[in-house]
Design an enzyme around this catalytic site. Structure first.
Site, PDB file in Angstrom:
ATOM      1  N   GLU A   1       0.824  -1.208   0.000  1.00 59.40           N
ATOM      2  CA  GLU A   1       0.000   0.000   0.000  1.00 59.40           C
ATOM      3  C   GLU A   1       0.858   1.258   0.000  1.00 59.40           C
ATOM      4  O   GLU A   1       0.541   2.244  -0.655  1.00 59.40           O
ATOM      5  CB  GLU A   1      -0.909   0.003   1.235  1.00 59.40           C
ATOM      6  CG  GLU A   1      -1.949  -1.088   1.227  1.00 59.40           C
ATOM      7  CD  GLU A   1      -2.949  -0.882   0.111  1.00 59.40           C
ATOM      8  OE1 GLU A   1      -2.675  -1.391  -1.001  1.00 59.40           O
ATOM      9  OE2 GLU A   1      -3.963  -0.214   0.335  1.00 59.40           O
TER      10      GLU A   1
ATOM     11  N   THR B   1      -5.927   8.396  -5.157  1.00 57.65           N
ATOM     12  CA  THR B   1      -5.931   8.416  -3.693  1.00 57.65           C
ATOM     13  C   THR B   1      -5.110   9.584  -3.162  1.00 57.65           C
ATOM     14  O   THR B   1      -5.514  10.270  -2.233  1.00 57.65           O
ATOM     15  CB  THR B   1      -5.360   7.094  -3.142  1.00 57.65           C
ATOM     16  OG1 THR B   1      -6.101   6.028  -3.712  1.00 57.65           O
ATOM     17  CG2 THR B   1      -5.494   7.030  -1.634  1.00 57.65           C
TER      18      THR B   1
END
Lengths: 307, 307
Positions: A129, A182
């Site tokens: 991530e 994001t």
């Protein structure tokens, strides 16, 4: 021990309205497949990515970045080949990078004879991530690896709880094909919030957790109020207010942004309402000519698994 | 229907570490007594306050202010006399004004044949709170009227949840006799908080709620972390860091500020640890010559009640 494994890694939805950066859940049967096999040259190689044009560079793809973190911790020089079959468009807010991060470490752990616990796997998956969003988030990889609903109580030390999944809880997701990165979605958030507003948010987090334990569907819906992130991020999502209002009108318990968007998700009690909302979401975007994909499932009690 | 009633109204602790303005719980058997009887002249009169020198003016005392709110809602012109026996020094942070607010409306509701639900009583009792702290708080009156642990999920609309009480959970409270006014304790808080810090706080609120459902004592303790209010308010409380460190060393699950202080409370699993901490707290303040009162009980599952 096997030399080859095929796994399914679910899509996940983080934040869940009020629980920005801490809550997440897995979808049931919606996600990606991955085949991983041992190779003798000590390398991590992505043979093929089916479905979308994504980087096969092992230093960039989250599956191999996370896998490398696991191998480093294990002190292993074993090589692996990956074939990844993606079914959800990237940049959806449905945790597709997390599906690969979590899938990679889960597969390797199985092929190495399970040296690590699921909680440890979360830490390795977080490295994947980090590769895509700068910060080592756990709110997608946690439900992916542990299944159901998860709460990241604390990052330092990492403390992840699994919460109960009410039997009749269904989720509907619509992914309109507009790009929201994001990192951009993070950037537009205010760095500071009013204490009085933060109090409302943690009242709702407490309410949502209670609702899950009580299988109190109405309470789950009432608690899905996000007074901090949604008001800012929704401007990036076309038709957001309209789709949300209509979902609630059609019986959704609550409706909010999936992860950092642009996907929108709604909770319903029972499959019938969830399906009705799925159709409505599809029609809404069709009407304005925005390509959109819709999904519907129960909450995925089981996370990533061998198939 | 009776013409006279005697009730017990427990002390309460609001905030509970992470849950500023939303969480609270009742003590067991520690609180105040109140005798309320009907009178024929339509007036609210405080005959006597035993224990402390507090205002008997019915427009100022929280018992009668809250009682008047109930009477207004009921459209009743009935008069009542109050005798209040207080056992905890005012300004403690243990919800003594709330004990009177809640006690008053509970007693009247009983004497009028229960026209209102406990949730409605919370709203009337909040009027008493408003009289002393400008804002109509519910985090003390809710556990007082409903018992156990309560969560104010939302103020608008008012939505209060009751949470489970783990069987072996004990609370110890020390009230050092230094004055901290709720209004002052509010004033020194920052109006804005970092989003990243707020995220930590609601992770802990979620963890604490989960811990109560699971009777997971360790999780309850880990979740009692307050990264927003405690760092600021603790400077008003002499020996705070010292008492807290020692409580944790002696086995407390967690330790934080009771309400807006200056009382400090600690949770323990089992009576033995709770008593040990009570003694330690007493000794700490005795050593420096600050008068302090200490209390220890289980969590009060039952709130205000007839005795």
């Amino acid at each position: 021990m096997f030399d080859k494994i095929k796994i399914f890694s679910p899509a996940t939805v983080a934040n869940v309205g009020c629980g920005y950066d801490v809550l997440g859940f897995a979808l049931d049967g919606i996600g990606e497949e991955m085949e991983v096999s041992k190779r003798n040259d000590g390398k991590l190689v992505i043979d093929e990515i089916i479905g979308f044009d994504l980087p096969k560079d092992p230093l960039v793809n989250t599956a191999t970045v996370a896998a490398q973190a696991l191998l480093d911790a294990a002190g292993s020089k074993q090589g692996f080949s990956f074939t990844i079959k993606k079914t959800i468009n990237p940049g959806s807010g449905m945790g597709t990078s997390a599906s690969s991060s979590a899938g990679g470490v889960f597969a390797l752990n199985e092929l190495l004879g399970r040296p690590f616990t699921p909680s440890q796997l979360v830490e390795f998956a977080m490295e994947g991530e980090k590769a895509v969003s700068k910060k080592a988030h756990a709110d997608n990889v946690a439900p992916n690896l542990l299944g159901g609903f998860t709460l990241v109580r604390s990052y330092d030390p990492l403390d992840i709880l699994t919460l109960p999944v009410p039997e009749e809880l269904y989720v509907t997701v619509v992914h309109p094909q507009v790009e929201v990165k994001t990192t951009d979605a993070k950037k537009i958030l205010k760095k500071q919030v009013d204490l009085s507003v933060a109090v409302q948010q943690w009242g709702n987090v407490g309410g949502l957790v209670s609702g899950l334990y009580e299988s109190d569907y109405d309470l789950i819906g009432r608690s899905m109020v996000d007074v901090i992130v949604e008001p800012i991020r929704k401007i990036l999502i076309p038709l957001y207010d309209d789709v949300k209002a209509k979902a609630l009108e059609e019986g959704a318990l609550g409706c909010s942004i999936a992860g950092s968007g642009p996907s929108i998700f709604a909770f319903s009690k029972g499959e019938e309402t969830a399906l009705k909302i799925k159709n409505m979401m599809q029609v809404k975007y069709d009407e304005v000519g925005i390509l959109a994909y819709t999904y519907m499932s129960k909450i995925g009690k089981e996370g990533v698994r061998i198939i």
